[in-house]
Enzyme design. Structure first.
Site, short mmCIF file in Angstrom:
data_model
loop_
_atom_site.label_atom_id
_atom_site.label_comp_id
_atom_site.label_asym_id
_atom_site.label_seq_id
_atom_site.Cartn_x
_atom_site.Cartn_y
_atom_site.Cartn_z
N ARG A 336 0.84 -1.21 0.00
CA ARG A 336 0.00 0.00 0.00
C ARG A 336 0.87 1.26 0.00
O ARG A 336 0.50 2.27 -0.59
CB ARG A 336 -0.99 0.00 1.17
CG ARG A 336 -2.00 1.14 1.11
CD ARG A 336 -3.14 0.98 2.10
NE ARG A 336 -4.20 0.13 1.60
CZ ARG A 336 -5.24 0.54 0.86
NH1 ARG A 336 -5.37 1.81 0.56
NH2 ARG A 336 -6.15 -0.30 0.45
N GLU A 744 -9.53 6.23 6.73
CA GLU A 744 -8.09 6.50 6.68
C GLU A 744 -7.70 7.77 5.92
O GLU A 744 -6.76 8.46 6.33
CB GLU A 744 -7.37 5.31 6.03
CG GLU A 744 -7.46 4.05 6.85
CD GLU A 744 -7.08 2.82 6.04
OE1 GLU A 744 -7.82 2.48 5.09
OE2 GLU A 744 -6.06 2.20 6.34
#
Lengths: 792, 172
Positions: A336, A744
């Site tokens: 990620r 997030e």
């Protein structure tokens, strides 16, 4: 004080006759809604695991931990400890009937160390006793001899010694070396970001209750009940059907309870089954901080090629993360980070290489952003530096490099960027924050102030939404309807304060056309919805919301023929019957409406099934790691922030004076909840980047193991002026009711504070002076950076 | 195990007098949570740094995790369970709920008791005074702004946020 204008999902006792009179608003969706647990939190009746009444005979636990970062275990003797009155058991690896491992992906994380310990704080065994006094007295008498071994405690040592937890992951496009060579301006260097302690206010805790048939029920503070169930089952060597995990609620999670609740839950379950008595495990703050992993520190080497105009031509990155002693989720977190090394910018030629380092430290783990922040911090540092070197306005340089029409619309992993909200959002925020005027005001301030300088910066966030391990993108729900028209809602997501239950109640109430007060969100449990994914990756609402919708659609379709009969409507028109405002009616004849409770009562009498499951999987996502190509994300969430700081040249201290955020949450499911996520996520990011510093000494001892040495943001660290807006008219196609994930992405908006601090630092020196600002930007780091630009 | 001798102490909690046997080293938080089963007060750090254990002793906010139970003998303790008067919520309780000044809720009880003590002393505090009075209470979720707003709402200096200012999309 104005009267409460908001609905509380659980504030009104459900009453079918009252329900029938409710007309406005017709739906709780896209409306402000109060937190489902709000009244319980404000009255003090909300119960967390450690608040549950102690069952009779309950025993307590104390984990026996390694005092060395790396050592061989040469001898172990617990005979004296076992003789301490009140001690029920002292358990080691040999007491584990199944697999002595709690690694979530790869089995490289022993529940109890066997021959070797690999970080200071690693579990060697567990004392189970009637009181913490007895636990502590016994722990002192457990004899473990160690033969210390050399320990690796930094990324640099790991690289030098070739200590890895993964093979390299590579993404590439074009001939990056040739493009770098051709570039008019070449920048190179390294960017480091530090660890971050989750500091969920409620520490890790589980209550294990042995039940019939050798089964165990666990009340556990975890974001991933299904994984806790699976791990406990293989530790105990039983089928998962004998293990039930229930999450009453969490006092915060932030990723720290995704995988790392499991070892403690497994210890409690093991002890409960052995002793046939309830067992509670609860870590105090210092134990929690020393024994669990944190956000991964990263070190990234970069070479970037720019045109003099500010256009990024080529980017070569080598990312190294500190995985700690075991793999945990480190590989996905590194992935990620690489997926976000572009942030919102098109990179024509590139090569990104990433590798996870193995060190003798706690196993680092998921933390809000999951590598995304670490990836974005690098490209944002490069963009700031490019603007400094080229003498361009950083906002213009950033905007020049945004994704655009083809061919500038393809990410480093060859996913097409669609529905790009960044250009619009950027323009709106520059205007609403008055960026240009404030920038020139700051220049005047900086020219006249004796010892303080201000900085202003705008930075973007583009964050990919979906678990990058594609199969995890699935969710289930179980909706249970009672004859009186009230509903119990079960879904696979967990509530850690983020408001997921509130959103799910809003969706459920919307689909069934009933007030949220008629819906009760049940505690998440593996016996209601099986094989769930973690409540993580910002995916909770998207995945579970879609599953709740499917379940409700099934129930609605079953109720329509019943309502048709009651309304005297021909059965072929049953599909035109609507559910809204607590009523059931034919689309064309809303004046003839039945209360929802009357329809459910009739459905029960007519022998109609009153519960339904729903299931959802995200379509069209996949990624091939071997080629570095695919479409790992369903879509991107966008946001941008303008931050203004004032920095003291005497002390290196700073204040965040004003922050303007414009964030894209699509058509917000519950705007009041989303606003809380944006504000809280931003501040948590500010903490990571400015005041939170995880420090280990050379021996691997965590120096910052409590809030007296580890500083999370407090009231004084919040911006003096905080203006948060959600992007309007921004419904997202193919996501539940047009919404977008919000957990997030806002954390990375805090990178604007670092960019603003860089701006302030430059103002202490001559234009173009090289700024070397370390993250976190503590007063020490800032003062060093100021001294460096002053001395040029 | 040999246990230290216990002593019988009396104090008032939320309007009721309680008599309980504690060891000299028992903290007030332990006495409240594990003897009296008042679990609204939380143990966040156990060393007086996070504020989650805040209770009122004779109206003053005190950290119950670093106060010995015996030091509270004869005194009047208010925990979150006793902040409301009967069925009437304290204005701080309503305001925190209405302002969205809560997420996970774990810091909530300490935060609200600090706020209630502030308002008892200073019914119309400005934002700096609010931040100062609550500076010993950590929150990891909200980012604090909505908490300051909530205290302003509780003190009648701010209306419940006008929610219509925020984007809301009606059902299609």
């Amino acid at each position: 004080m104005a009267g409460p204008s908001l609905q509380h999902p659980s504030s009104t006792p459900p009453n079918p006759t009252e329900v029938a009179q409710l007309e406005e608003p017709l739906t709780p969706l896209h409306q402000p809604l109060l937190h489902e647990s709000g009244l319980k939190h404000t009255s003090g009746e909300a119960r967390y695991v450690d608040d549950l009444p102690s069952p009779p005979g309950m025993a307590l636990c104390l984990v026996l931990t390694s005092p060395h970062a790396h050592a061989r275990i040469t001898r172990r003797d617990a005979a004296k400890a076992r003789a301490v009155p009140g001690v029920h058991a002292i358990l080691f690896a040999e007491d584990v009937p199944g697999l002595n491992d709690v690694g979530p992906v790869i089995h490289d994380e022993p529940l109890f160390a066997v021959n070797e310990v690999q970080f200071m704080g690693q579990s060697v065994g567990v004392v189970v006793a009637e009181s913490y006094d007895a636990c502590r007295a016994a722990a002192k008498l457990v004899e473990v001899d160690y033969e210390p071994l050399p320990a690796i405690t930094t990324i640099d040592q790991a690289i030098a010694q070739g200590s890895w937890l993964s093979d390299p992951h590579v993404m590439k496009r074009g001939d990056v070396d040739a493009e770098l060579w051709k570039s008019e301006v070449k920048l190179s260097g390294e960017v480091r970001t530090g660890g971050q302690e989750h500091f969920y206010l409620e520490t890790q805790s589980t209550l294990a209750l042995p039940e019939e048939d050798g089964s165990v029920r666990l009340l556990c503070s975890t974001q991933h009940p299904s994984e806790v169930q699976a791990i406990v089952a293989h530790v105990l060597h039983v089928g998962r059907h004998l293990i039930t995990v229930e999450v009453p609620r969490m006092g915060g999670g932030f990723g720290g309870k995704e995988t790392q609740a499991a070892p403690f839950a497994a210890m409690a379950a093991l002890a409960a089954l052995k002793l046939k008595r309830p067992v509670k495990i609860w870590l105090n703050r210092d134990q929690d901080m020393a024994q669990t992993g944190k956000r991964h520190p990263f070190m990234t080497r970069y070479e970037a090629g720019f045109a003099r105009s500010g256009e990024l031509k080529a980017l070569k990155l080598e990312l190294f993360s500190d995985g700690g002693f075991s793999t945990d989720l480190s590989r996905a977190i590194l992935d990620r980070a690489m997926f976000h090394s572009d942030n919102a910018y098109y990179v024509p030629a590139l090569m990104f290489t990433g590798r996870v380092c193995k060190t003798h430290l706690p196993s680092n783990t998921a933390f809000r952003g999951f590598g995304g922040p670490q990836g974005m911090a690098v490209i944002e540092a490069i963009m700031s530096r490019a603007a400094e070197v080229l003498g361009l306005d950083p906002a213009e340089l950033r905007a020049k490099n945004f994704y655009d029409d083809a061919p500038r619309n393809v990410t480093p992993y060859f996913m097409e960027v669609k529905h790009d909200r960044m250009p619009r959002l950027w323009k709106e925020l520059l205007a609403s924050s008055d960026y240009l005027a404030r920038k020139s005001a700051i220049e005047s301030f900086n020219a006249s102030h004796p010892h303080a300088r201000r900085g202003l910066a705008i930075t973007p966030v583009k964050f990919g939404i979906s678990f990058t391990t594609s199969f995890l993108n699935q969710a289930g729900a179980l909706v249970v309807m009672y004859a009186d028209g009230t509903v119990q809602l079960n879904h696979g997501g967990t509530e850690m304060g983020q408001g997921l239950h509130t959103k799910m109640m809003a969706i459920c109430a919307h689909e069934l056309g009933i007030p949220p007060a008629s819906v009760r969100a049940m505690t998440t449990a593996t016996d209601k919805v099986p094989n769930t994914s973690a409540t993580a990756a910002s995916s909770g609402s998207d995945l579970n919301g879609a599953a709740v919708k499917v379940a409700c659609e099934t129930l609605r379709a079953r109720l329509q023929p019943v309502a048709a009969r009651l309304l005297g409507v021909p059965s072929e028109s049953a599909g035109d019957i609507l559910f809204a405002g607590g009523k059931v009616f034919l689309r064309t004849r809303p004046e003839l409406a039945l209360p929802f409770g009357k329809v459910t009562q009739e459905a029960y009498l007519s022998q109609v099934p009153m519960s339904a499951t729903g299931f959802y999987k995200t379509p069209d996502i996949s990624y091939d790691k071997s080629t570095g190509r695919g479409k790992p994300f369903h879509y991107f969430a966008y946001g941008a922030a303008v931050s203004e700081v004032e920095l003291s040249g005497l002390t290196g201290e700073h204040r965040v004076r004003r922050v303007d955020i414009l964030h894209d949450v699509g058509a917000s499911l519950v705007p009041t909840i989303d606003r809380g996520q944006v504000e809280g996520g931003f501040i948590q990011g500010v903490g990571w980047l400015t005041c939170e510093e995880v420090l280990f000494d050379a021996k691997g001892y965590l120096l910052t193991h409590s809030p007296d040495t580890y500083k999370i943001p407090a009231f004084g660290d919040a911006p003096l002026d905080f203006r948060v807006q959600l992007l309007e008219d921004a419904a997202q196609p193919d996501v539940i009711h047009g919404s977008k994930a919000v957990g997030e992405p806002p954390l990375m908006l805090a990178l604007s504070v670092v960019a603003a601090l860089r701006h302030a630092v430059t103002a202490f020196g001559r234009p173009g002076a090289h700024v070397d600002l370390k993250m976190p930007c503590t007063p020490e780091a800032l003062l060093n950076a100021i001294e460096a630009v002053r001395s040029v | 195990m040999a246990r230290p001798a216990r002593e019988l102490i009396r104090f008032e909690v939320n309007g009721d007098w309680h008599e309980l046997a504690v060891e000299p080293r028992t903290t007030l938080l332990e006495a409240l949570r594990y003897v009296l089963k008042l679990t609204g007060s939380k143990q966040g750090c156990d060393k007086g740094d996070c504020g989650a254990c805040t209770v009122l002793i004779d109206g003053r906010p005190q950290l119950s995790c670093i106060s010995l139970a015996m030091t509270a003998v004869g005194r009047k303790i208010t925990t979150i369970e006793g902040l409301a008067e009967g069925n009437r919520a304290h204005p701080v309780q309503d305001a925190f709920d209405l302002c969205g000044a809560l997420q996970c809720g774990f810091c909530q009880s300490g935060m609200m008791l600090s706020a209630a003590a502030l308002l008892a002393d200073n019914p119309r505090p400005n934002r700096d005074e609010i931040k100062q009075a609550l500076s010993g209470n950590l929150c990891r979720c909200t980012g604090y702004t909505q908490i300051v707003d909530a205290v302003e709402v509780a003190s009648g200096q701010r209306d419940v946020p006008e929610r219509d200012e925020r984007p809301t999309t009606r059902r299609k």
